[in-house]
Write a protein that holds these residues in place. Structure first.
Motif, PDB file in Angstrom:
ATOM      1  N   ALA A  63       0.826  -1.206   0.000  1.00 13.34           N
ATOM      2  CA  ALA A  63       0.000   0.000   0.000  1.00 13.34           C
ATOM      3  C   ALA A  63       0.861   1.258   0.000  1.00 13.34           C
ATOM      4  O   ALA A  63       1.873   1.338   0.700  1.00 13.34           O
ATOM      5  N   TRP A  64       0.443   2.214  -0.801  1.00 14.37           N
ATOM      6  CA  TRP A  64       0.982   3.563  -0.874  1.00 14.37           C
ATOM      7  C   TRP A  64       2.496   3.572  -1.051  1.00 14.37           C
ATOM      8  O   TRP A  64       3.003   2.990  -2.004  1.00 14.37           O
ATOM      9  N   ALA A  65       3.248   4.206  -0.128  1.00 15.91           N
ATOM     10  CA  ALA A  65       4.672   4.456  -0.332  1.00 15.91           C
ATOM     11  C   ALA A  65       5.507   3.693   0.695  1.00 15.91           C
ATOM     12  O   ALA A  65       5.072   3.432   1.814  1.00 15.91           O
ATOM     13  N   GLY A  66       6.731   3.370   0.282  1.00 16.76           N
ATOM     14  CA  GLY A  66       7.622   2.666   1.183  1.00 16.76           C
ATOM     15  C   GLY A  66       8.992   2.473   0.567  1.00 16.76           C
ATOM     16  O   GLY A  66       9.308   3.022  -0.485  1.00 16.76           O
ATOM     17  N   ARG A  67       9.783   1.657   1.223  1.00 17.75           N
ATOM     18  CA  ARG A  67      11.131   1.364   0.761  1.00 17.75           C
ATOM     19  C   ARG A  67      11.320  -0.150   0.751  1.00 17.75           C
ATOM     20  O   ARG A  67      11.065  -0.817   1.757  1.00 17.75           O
ATOM     21  N   MET A  68      11.769  -0.679  -0.374  1.00 18.43           N
ATOM     22  CA  MET A  68      11.986  -2.110  -0.478  1.00 18.43           C
ATOM     23  C   MET A  68      13.320  -2.501   0.167  1.00 18.43           C
ATOM     24  O   MET A  68      14.164  -1.635   0.416  1.00 18.43           O
TER      25      MET A  68
ATOM     26  N   TYR B  10       9.148   3.490  -3.401  1.00 18.86           N
ATOM     27  CA  TYR B  10       8.034   3.290  -4.328  1.00 18.86           C
ATOM     28  C   TYR B  10       6.818   4.053  -3.847  1.00 18.86           C
ATOM     29  O   TYR B  10       6.721   4.458  -2.685  1.00 18.86           O
ATOM     30  N   ASN B  11       5.892   4.256  -4.763  1.00 16.83           N
ATOM     31  CA  ASN B  11       4.568   4.791  -4.442  1.00 16.83           C
ATOM     32  C   ASN B  11       3.581   4.099  -5.375  1.00 16.83           C
ATOM     33  O   ASN B  11       3.513   4.406  -6.559  1.00 16.83           O
ATOM     34  N   THR B  12       2.846   3.160  -4.836  1.00 16.50           N
ATOM     35  CA  THR B  12       1.892   2.399  -5.637  1.00 16.50           C
ATOM     36  C   THR B  12       0.524   3.062  -5.709  1.00 16.50           C
ATOM     37  O   THR B  12      -0.355   2.576  -6.418  1.00 16.50           O
TER      38      THR B  12
ATOM     39  N   TYR C 213      -1.219  -6.656   7.375  1.00 16.43           N
ATOM     40  CA  TYR C 213      -0.480  -6.212   6.200  1.00 16.43           C
ATOM     41  C   TYR C 213       0.957  -5.815   6.551  1.00 16.43           C
ATOM     42  O   TYR C 213       1.808  -5.739   5.663  1.00 16.43           O
ATOM     43  N   ARG C 214       1.214  -5.540   7.836  1.00 16.94           N
ATOM     44  CA  ARG C 214       2.561  -5.158   8.255  1.00 16.94           C
ATOM     45  C   ARG C 214       3.363  -6.349   8.756  1.00 16.94           C
ATOM     46  O   ARG C 214       4.540  -6.194   9.095  1.00 16.94           O
ATOM     47  N   PHE C 215       2.761  -7.525   8.800  1.00 20.71           N
ATOM     48  CA  PHE C 215       3.522  -8.711   9.190  1.00 20.71           C
ATOM     49  C   PHE C 215       4.681  -8.886   8.204  1.00 20.71           C
ATOM     50  O   PHE C 215       4.494  -8.725   6.994  1.00 20.71           O
ATOM     51  N   PRO C 216       5.881  -9.210   8.667  1.00 19.21           N
ATOM     52  CA  PRO C 216       7.039  -9.298   7.765  1.00 19.21           C
ATOM     53  C   PRO C 216       6.822 -10.185   6.552  1.00 19.21           C
ATOM     54  O   PRO C 216       7.202  -9.812   5.433  1.00 19.21           O
TER      55      PRO C 216
ATOM     56  N   ALA D 212       6.718  -8.707   2.786  1.00 20.93           N
ATOM     57  CA  ALA D 212       7.730  -9.191   1.844  1.00 20.93           C
ATOM     58  C   ALA D 212       7.084  -9.755   0.576  1.00 20.93           C
ATOM     59  O   ALA D 212       7.593  -9.549  -0.538  1.00 20.93           O
ATOM     60  N   LYS D 213       5.972 -10.450   0.723  1.00 22.45           N
ATOM     61  CA  LYS D 213       5.257 -10.992  -0.435  1.00 22.45           C
ATOM     62  C   LYS D 213       4.767  -9.870  -1.342  1.00 22.45           C
ATOM     63  O   LYS D 213       4.935  -9.923  -2.573  1.00 22.45           O
ATOM     64  N   HIS D 214       4.170  -8.842  -0.767  1.00 21.36           N
ATOM     65  CA  HIS D 214       3.651  -7.736  -1.562  1.00 21.36           C
ATOM     66  C   HIS D 214       4.774  -6.972  -2.249  1.00 21.36           C
ATOM     67  O   HIS D 214       4.643  -6.563  -3.412  1.00 21.36           O
TER      68      HIS D 214
END
Length: 248
Positions: free
Chosen positions: A28-33, A39-41, A59-62, A66-68
Protein backbone atom coordinates in the motif's frame (compact mmCIF):
# COMPACT_ATOMS: atom_id res chain seq x y z
CA UNK A 1 20.08 -7.25 -2.45
CA UNK A 2 18.08 -9.38 -4.90
CA UNK A 3 14.36 -9.74 -4.21
CA UNK A 4 13.16 -13.26 -5.03
CA UNK A 5 10.31 -13.46 -7.50
CA UNK A 6 7.04 -14.91 -6.24
CA UNK A 7 6.18 -18.39 -7.46
CA UNK A 8 2.44 -17.71 -7.19
CA UNK A 9 0.91 -14.40 -8.16
CA UNK A 10 -2.78 -14.81 -7.31
CA UNK A 11 -3.84 -15.62 -3.77
CA UNK A 12 -6.96 -15.73 -1.61
CA UNK A 13 -7.47 -14.28 1.83
CA UNK A 14 -10.09 -15.83 4.06
CA UNK A 15 -12.84 -13.42 3.04
CA UNK A 16 -12.28 -13.79 -0.70
CA UNK A 17 -11.85 -17.55 -0.49
CA UNK A 18 -15.35 -17.80 0.97
CA UNK A 19 -16.81 -16.29 -2.22
CA UNK A 20 -14.41 -17.93 -4.69
CA UNK A 21 -12.53 -14.74 -5.60
CA UNK A 22 -8.80 -14.54 -6.30
CA UNK A 23 -6.62 -11.54 -5.62
CA UNK A 24 -3.49 -9.75 -6.81
CA UNK A 25 -1.95 -7.21 -4.49
CA UNK A 26 0.88 -4.73 -4.06
CA UNK A 27 2.18 -2.93 -0.99
CA UNK A 28 0.00 0.00 0.00
CA UNK A 29 0.98 3.56 -0.87
CA UNK A 30 4.67 4.46 -0.33
CA UNK A 31 7.62 2.67 1.18
CA UNK A 32 11.13 1.36 0.76
CA UNK A 33 11.99 -2.11 -0.48
CA UNK A 34 14.75 -4.22 1.10
CA UNK A 35 17.14 -3.24 -1.71
CA UNK A 36 16.73 0.45 -0.84
CA UNK A 37 14.43 1.50 -3.69
CA UNK A 38 11.48 3.68 -2.80
CA UNK A 39 8.03 3.29 -4.33
CA UNK A 40 4.57 4.79 -4.44
CA UNK A 41 1.89 2.40 -5.64
CA UNK A 42 -0.95 4.87 -4.95
CA UNK A 43 0.13 8.15 -6.59
CA UNK A 44 -3.40 9.61 -6.40
CA UNK A 45 -3.98 8.77 -2.75
CA UNK A 46 -5.44 11.62 -0.72
CA UNK A 47 -6.82 11.43 2.79
CA UNK A 48 -6.95 7.64 2.41
CA UNK A 49 -3.17 7.59 3.02
CA UNK A 50 -3.74 8.11 6.74
CA UNK A 51 -6.82 5.86 6.95
CA UNK A 52 -5.69 2.88 4.88
CA UNK A 53 -6.44 -0.53 6.38
CA UNK A 54 -3.62 -2.02 4.27
CA UNK A 55 -1.00 -0.04 6.18
CA UNK A 56 -1.77 -1.61 9.55
CA UNK A 57 -2.47 -4.99 11.11
CA UNK A 58 -1.66 -8.17 9.23
CA UNK A 59 -0.48 -6.21 6.20
CA UNK A 60 2.56 -5.16 8.26
CA UNK A 61 3.52 -8.71 9.19
CA UNK A 62 7.04 -9.30 7.77
CA UNK A 63 6.03 -12.26 5.59
CA UNK A 64 2.98 -10.46 4.17
CA UNK A 65 4.91 -7.24 3.50
CA UNK A 66 7.73 -9.19 1.84
CA UNK A 67 5.26 -10.99 -0.43
CA UNK A 68 3.65 -7.74 -1.56
CA UNK A 69 7.02 -6.08 -2.16
CA UNK A 70 8.18 -9.11 -4.16
CA UNK A 71 5.09 -8.70 -6.35
CA UNK A 72 5.94 -5.04 -6.93
CA UNK A 73 9.61 -5.74 -7.65
CA UNK A 74 8.60 -8.29 -10.31
CA UNK A 75 6.41 -5.68 -12.01
CA UNK A 76 9.03 -2.93 -11.84
CA UNK A 77 12.02 -5.03 -12.84
CA UNK A 78 10.45 -7.14 -15.58
CA UNK A 79 6.99 -5.97 -16.63
CA UNK A 80 6.97 -8.20 -19.73
CA UNK A 81 8.06 -11.23 -17.71
CA UNK A 82 5.45 -10.50 -15.04
CA UNK A 83 2.74 -10.21 -17.71
CA UNK A 84 3.67 -13.58 -19.18
CA UNK A 85 3.75 -15.17 -15.73
CA UNK A 86 0.29 -13.76 -14.94
CA UNK A 87 -1.07 -15.04 -18.26
CA UNK A 88 0.39 -18.49 -17.60
CA UNK A 89 -1.12 -18.64 -14.13
CA UNK A 90 -4.53 -17.49 -15.34
CA UNK A 91 -4.53 -20.26 -17.95
CA UNK A 92 -5.11 -22.80 -15.16
CA UNK A 93 -8.66 -24.24 -15.10
CA UNK A 94 -9.16 -23.05 -11.51
CA UNK A 95 -9.63 -19.50 -12.84
CA UNK A 96 -12.23 -20.37 -15.45
CA UNK A 97 -15.37 -18.34 -14.78
CA UNK A 98 -13.86 -16.88 -11.60
CA UNK A 99 -13.52 -13.30 -10.45
CA UNK A 100 -10.10 -11.82 -9.81
CA UNK A 101 -9.78 -8.66 -7.73
CA UNK A 102 -6.87 -6.55 -8.94
CA UNK A 103 -5.32 -4.89 -5.88
CA UNK A 104 -6.37 -5.63 -2.35
CA UNK A 105 -3.92 -2.78 -1.75
CA UNK A 106 -1.99 -0.58 -4.16
CA UNK A 107 -3.29 0.86 -7.42
CA UNK A 108 -2.51 1.23 -11.13
CA UNK A 109 0.56 3.36 -10.54
CA UNK A 110 1.67 3.86 -14.18
CA UNK A 111 0.35 3.84 -17.73
CA UNK A 112 2.54 0.88 -18.67
CA UNK A 113 1.33 -1.18 -15.72
CA UNK A 114 -2.35 -0.51 -16.44
CA UNK A 115 -1.86 -1.22 -20.14
CA UNK A 116 -0.26 -4.57 -19.29
CA UNK A 117 -3.33 -5.47 -17.23
CA UNK A 118 -5.63 -4.50 -20.10
CA UNK A 119 -3.75 -6.91 -22.37
CA UNK A 120 -4.12 -9.62 -19.72
CA UNK A 121 -7.87 -9.06 -19.43
CA UNK A 122 -8.33 -9.39 -23.18
CA UNK A 123 -6.12 -12.47 -23.38
CA UNK A 124 -8.07 -14.29 -20.66
CA UNK A 125 -11.75 -13.76 -21.56
CA UNK A 126 -12.77 -16.83 -19.55
CA UNK A 127 -12.02 -15.03 -16.29
CA UNK A 128 -13.56 -11.85 -14.87
CA UNK A 129 -11.68 -8.97 -13.25
CA UNK A 130 -12.62 -6.01 -11.07
CA UNK A 131 -10.96 -3.30 -9.04
CA UNK A 132 -11.36 -0.20 -6.94
CA UNK A 133 -9.17 2.66 -8.13
CA UNK A 134 -8.41 6.32 -7.52
CA UNK A 135 -6.65 6.73 -10.88
CA UNK A 136 -9.54 8.55 -12.53
CA UNK A 137 -7.55 10.42 -15.21
CA UNK A 138 -5.63 7.30 -16.19
CA UNK A 139 -8.83 5.29 -16.58
CA UNK A 140 -10.50 8.04 -18.59
CA UNK A 141 -7.58 7.95 -21.05
CA UNK A 142 -6.68 4.28 -21.21
CA UNK A 143 -9.72 2.23 -20.22
CA UNK A 144 -12.97 4.03 -20.93
CA UNK A 145 -12.48 4.50 -24.71
CA UNK A 146 -12.38 0.70 -25.22
CA UNK A 147 -12.93 -1.29 -22.01
CA UNK A 148 -12.38 -5.07 -21.98
CA UNK A 149 -15.78 -6.75 -21.62
CA UNK A 150 -14.59 -8.88 -18.66
CA UNK A 151 -13.32 -5.95 -16.57
CA UNK A 152 -15.30 -3.81 -14.12
CA UNK A 153 -13.94 -0.88 -12.14
CA UNK A 154 -15.20 1.36 -9.36
CA UNK A 155 -13.79 4.79 -8.56
CA UNK A 156 -13.21 5.03 -4.82
CA UNK A 157 -13.37 8.32 -2.96
CA UNK A 158 -10.55 9.59 -0.81
CA UNK A 159 -8.05 10.51 -3.53
CA UNK A 160 -6.67 13.66 -5.07
CA UNK A 161 -8.79 13.11 -8.20
CA UNK A 162 -12.15 12.89 -6.43
CA UNK A 163 -13.28 16.07 -8.18
CA UNK A 164 -13.15 14.20 -11.51
CA UNK A 165 -15.62 11.53 -10.39
CA UNK A 166 -19.14 11.84 -11.77
CA UNK A 167 -21.44 10.15 -9.28
CA UNK A 168 -24.31 10.28 -11.77
CA UNK A 169 -22.47 8.18 -14.36
CA UNK A 170 -19.48 6.45 -12.71
CA UNK A 171 -19.49 3.43 -10.44
CA UNK A 172 -18.35 4.82 -7.09
CA UNK A 173 -17.34 3.56 -3.67
CA UNK A 174 -17.12 5.50 -0.42
CA UNK A 175 -15.94 4.47 3.03
CA UNK A 176 -18.47 5.20 5.77
CA UNK A 177 -18.02 5.25 9.55
CA UNK A 178 -20.45 2.33 9.97
CA UNK A 179 -23.09 0.23 8.26
CA UNK A 180 -25.96 2.45 9.38
CA UNK A 181 -24.40 5.42 7.59
CA UNK A 182 -24.21 3.38 4.36
CA UNK A 183 -27.93 2.60 4.50
CA UNK A 184 -28.83 6.18 5.39
CA UNK A 185 -26.92 7.49 2.34
CA UNK A 186 -28.69 5.08 0.01
CA UNK A 187 -25.56 3.12 -0.91
CA UNK A 188 -25.35 -0.67 -1.28
CA UNK A 189 -23.10 -2.25 1.33
CA UNK A 190 -19.96 -4.09 0.26
CA UNK A 191 -20.40 -6.25 3.37
CA UNK A 192 -22.84 -8.39 1.39
CA UNK A 193 -20.16 -9.57 -1.04
CA UNK A 194 -16.99 -7.93 -2.36
CA UNK A 195 -17.93 -8.58 -6.00
CA UNK A 196 -20.81 -6.13 -5.58
CA UNK A 197 -18.19 -3.65 -6.82
CA UNK A 198 -18.45 -5.40 -10.18
CA UNK A 199 -21.97 -6.76 -10.34
CA UNK A 200 -24.06 -4.67 -7.96
CA UNK A 201 -25.57 -1.18 -7.87
CA UNK A 202 -23.40 1.74 -8.97
CA UNK A 203 -22.98 3.27 -5.51
CA UNK A 204 -21.08 1.05 -3.07
CA UNK A 205 -20.52 1.74 0.60
CA UNK A 206 -17.68 0.19 2.59
CA UNK A 207 -17.86 0.27 6.38
CA UNK A 208 -14.70 1.53 8.06
CA UNK A 209 -12.47 -1.23 9.37
CA UNK A 210 -12.83 -1.67 13.12
CA UNK A 211 -9.35 -0.36 13.87
CA UNK A 212 -9.76 2.02 16.82
CA UNK A 213 -7.20 4.70 15.93
CA UNK A 214 -8.35 4.81 12.29
CA UNK A 215 -12.00 5.03 13.32
CA UNK A 216 -11.17 7.90 15.68
CA UNK A 217 -9.29 9.70 12.92
CA UNK A 218 -12.14 9.29 10.42
CA UNK A 219 -14.85 10.35 12.85
CA UNK A 220 -18.55 10.41 11.86
CA UNK A 221 -17.97 11.34 8.20
CA UNK A 222 -17.16 9.43 5.03
CA UNK A 223 -14.02 9.54 2.88
CA UNK A 224 -15.60 11.75 0.21
CA UNK A 225 -16.41 14.38 2.83
CA UNK A 226 -12.93 14.26 4.35
CA UNK A 227 -11.33 14.61 0.93
CA UNK A 228 -13.62 17.47 -0.07
CA UNK A 229 -12.65 19.32 3.11
CA UNK A 230 -8.95 18.70 2.39
CA UNK A 231 -9.42 19.99 -1.17
CA UNK A 232 -11.07 23.17 0.12
CA UNK A 233 -8.20 23.79 2.54
CA UNK A 234 -5.69 23.29 -0.27
CA UNK A 235 -7.58 25.68 -2.54
CA UNK A 236 -7.59 28.37 0.17
CA UNK A 237 -3.83 28.01 0.69
CA UNK A 238 -2.98 28.13 -3.02
CA UNK A 239 -3.59 31.88 -3.58
CA UNK A 240 -1.57 32.70 -0.46
CA UNK A 241 1.36 30.58 -1.65
CA UNK A 242 1.22 32.16 -5.11
CA UNK A 243 1.23 35.67 -3.58
CA UNK A 244 4.22 34.77 -1.39
CA UNK A 245 6.15 33.55 -4.45
CA UNK A 246 5.40 36.77 -6.33
CA UNK A 247 6.56 38.85 -3.38
CA UNK A 248 9.79 36.89 -2.90
Amino acid sequence: MTIARPTRLLTQNRRLRAIGVWNWTLPAWAGRMPDGRTYNTCPSAGICRDLCYARVGTYRFPAVKAKHEANLAFVIDDLAGWEQAMLAELAHPRFAGRWVRVHDSGDFFSDDYLTAWLRIFRARPGSNFYCYTKEVRRFRRLVEPDPPPNFRWTFSYGGTQDHLIDQNHDRVADVFPDSAAITEAGFASQEVCDTIAATGPPRIGLPANRIPHLMARQGPVRFSELQAAADRRRARRRPVAQEERRAA
